[in-house]
Every structure is written in C-alpha cells, then in structure tokens.
Scaffold this motif. Structure first.
Motif, PDB file in Angstrom:
ATOM      1  N   VAL A 199     -39.549  28.325 -66.646  1.00 17.26           N
ATOM      2  CA  VAL A 199     -39.637  28.361 -67.805  1.00 17.26           C
ATOM      3  C   VAL A 199     -40.684  29.336 -68.366  1.00 17.26           C
ATOM      4  CG1 VAL A 199     -40.374  26.925 -69.883  1.00 17.26           C
ATOM      5  CG2 VAL A 199     -39.050  25.925 -68.066  1.00 17.26           C
ATOM      6  N   HIS A 204     -38.603  32.235 -70.712  1.00 18.12           N
ATOM      7  CA  HIS A 204     -38.353  31.543 -72.001  1.00 18.12           C
ATOM      8  C   HIS A 204     -38.296  32.308 -72.952  1.00 18.12           C
ATOM      9  CE1 HIS A 204     -42.599  32.139 -73.748  1.00 18.12           C
ATOM     10  NE2 HIS A 204     -42.708  32.251 -72.467  1.00 18.12           N
ATOM     11  N   GLU A 242     -37.233  28.016 -74.429  1.00 16.64           N
ATOM     12  CA  GLU A 242     -38.099  28.214 -75.159  1.00 16.64           C
ATOM     13  C   GLU A 242     -38.320  26.628 -75.697  1.00 16.64           C
ATOM     14  OE1 GLU A 242     -40.759  29.883 -76.540  1.00 16.64           O
ATOM     15  OE2 GLU A 242     -39.698  31.802 -76.587  1.00 16.64           O
TER      16      GLU A 242
END
Length: 313
Positions: A235, A239, A246
């Motif tokens: 992540v 992201h 996100e």
C-alpha cells in the motif's frame, strides 16, 4: 447503528427552470427510471475508461476539468478558513454547518463558473447535486448517498455537454480524486459521522465508488493481486498510482486494530482471486447495498437532467 435513525423530513422540492426536482419515494420506480439507467451507465463507462490505468498516467485535461478542480480547491480552502470549534461532543463538529452554509450560498455561482454562458439555465439544477454531495449539515454525517450525488453532478455535466467522452480518465483521476481528498479532509476536520454505516459489515464508512474504479485500475496488473492490498508495504509503495490503495491507506490511518476486524468486508475481498472478479462483485454490491437501499437513495433528486420517468430506450 446509525442506519436505524429516522431520517429528517425530505427537504422541500427545489424549483428549477420549467421543471421541478422530486425526491425518490418508490424504490421500484427509481430502479426503472431514466435517472437510474443514466447514472449506472455513467459509472460503468468510467469503470471501463480507467481499466488498467494508473492515476499517474498521461491523459487529456480539458478546460472544464481544470475549472472543476478549481471549484474543489475553493471548497478545500474554505475548510482552512473554517476551523473546528470547541465543543463537548467528539464527533460532528458544528463548524461544518458554517462551512456548509457557505457552499449552500455559493453553489450556483461555483457551478456557473464551470459551465458555458449558453447553458447558464442549467446551473440551478446542477448545483443541487453539488450541495448534496458533501454531507448532511443537520446530522453532520457523510456517506455513499452523498458520494452518489457527486457522481450525479458529474453525470449532469456530461448530459449537458460540458464534459465529453474523451474526459473520462480526467473525470475519475483528476476531478473525482480531488473530490475524495476534500471529503477526507472534511471527514477528518469536522469528525463527521458515517451516514447509514453498517460498521464492520459495510465496505467502508464513507466511500464506495473509488473501490469500484480503483479495482478496475488494477485489472490485469502484472504483480499486484487482491491479496496484496492488506500488505502495508504494498500500500505504501503503490497508493499514489491506485485509488483502491489510497482508500486502504486512509482506512488504516483512521482506524486502529487488526484490518480483518475493523474492515471485515474488505478483508474478505482480499481473498478473491482476480481484480476483475473483485470489480464485478463490487458493482453488484454497489447496486444492492447503496443504490437499492432506501436510506441511501431517499434524498436523491430528480429533475430534467436525471428524470424519474421510466427508461425509454
């Protein structure tokens, strides 16, 4: 939970040029309506438009897109100018009402700055969707119904020809993404309550569409699979390219404890083998959990641009 609360009476109908805006009262009528068909068609067209594309890729940015970003930047600036007030309760900061009153007052002017002069008559009707898209000022809450109003706002701009087919990627990556940033700032600043949240049984407290479009972005990704989005490292590294990640980042910033406990539905989704399966499942879930739930859609407005009349085509 919040979903059992009795909703306040629906606001009086807004008058718009030669037409009236009505509110949904009958779910069957809503599902058969031109509005539902147009709205869903819009969501699915954008879903295809962003398939396999990163947020950071190259795409056309037209003048109306720039103007919409400027509008959202104005809303963002107003948050800075309206700090939260000291109050006994932790959630639902009353300063949101001050911020909202400004939008209520300026919405038509903001919309008029986005649309060309010859379409000026449409501004009052389009502005209704903008005002509905930021949360409820009485309850100081925000949820997927408000998010749907923003998508309806963009859909109306497409219907009157302000946004065009080749704006698809910019609509999601530039405008909708900026909208999400502003909504996250509102949610954080004024500690907004999730509207109609199902707690751990819902997908997310506040949003739904970025999970749909975000999963489409990841279809056929060479390395990232659904099982990876629960990995913090993945992540953090990706992201900025993918809306879905996100959203996950925001959830982990806002919630404490094991991911499987606070976001059970998402945890289950991470076990789905492919992003295309995730995407299809989320579209089905969106229809069932958001668009076909009365508390979510009861405030949805119908006018000349999104009519309640049954589908003709």
């Amino acid at each position: 939970g919040a979903s059992e609360e009795v909703a306040p009476p629906v606001q009086q109908c807004f008058m718009v040029p030669k037409k009236e805006i009505n509110v949904v009262s009958d779910m069957a009528k809503w599902k058969r309506s031109q509005a539902y068909a147009d709205y869903m068609g819009f969501i699915l067209t954008l879903n295809e438009g962003v398939r396999g594309k990163k947020l950071t890729c190259e795409y056309k940015v037209s003048e109306p897109i720039e103007k919409l970003v400027a509008l959202l930047n104005t809303l963002d600036r107003w948050i800075d100018e309206t700090p939260p007030v000291d109050q006994p309760s932790r959630f639902g900061n009353k300063a949101f009402r001050t911020w909202y009153a400004k939008l209520d007052q300026e919405a038509e002017k903001l919309v008029s700055a986005v649309i060309p002069k010859h379409l000026a008559d449409a501004a009052p009707e389009v502005a209704v969707y903008l005002k509905e898209s930021v949360g409820n000022s009485t309850r100081i809450d925000y949820g997927t119904g408000h998010e749907a109003a923003f998508a309806a706002f963009l859909c109306c701009l497409c219907k009157i020809g302000v946004l065009r087919v080749d704006d698809q990627m910019a609509i999601v990556f530039k405008v909708f993404n900026r909208y999400l940033e502003v909504m996250r700032k509102l949610q954080k600043t004024y500690r907004m309550e999730p509207a109609g949240s199902q707690g751990v049984w819902g997908l997310d407290d506040f949003q739904f569409l970025p999970f749909i479009w975000g999963s489409s972005q990841l279809i056929d990704h060479p390395t990232l699979e659904p099982r990876h989005f629960v990995d913090e490292k993945v992540v953090n590294e990706n992201h900025k390219d993918f809306m879905f990640l996100e959203c996950i980042l925001f959830i982990t910033e806002m919630k404490t404890g094991p991911f499987a406990e606070h976001s059970n539905q998402l945890w289950n989704i991470s076990a789905v083998p492919s992003w295309s399966k995730v995407n299809q499942g989320l579209i089905r879930m969106y229809k069932a959990e958001c668009l076909e739930k009365f508390p979510v859609i009861q405030h949805f407005k119908f006018g000349s641009l999104l009519p309640i009349q049954p589908v003709t085509s």
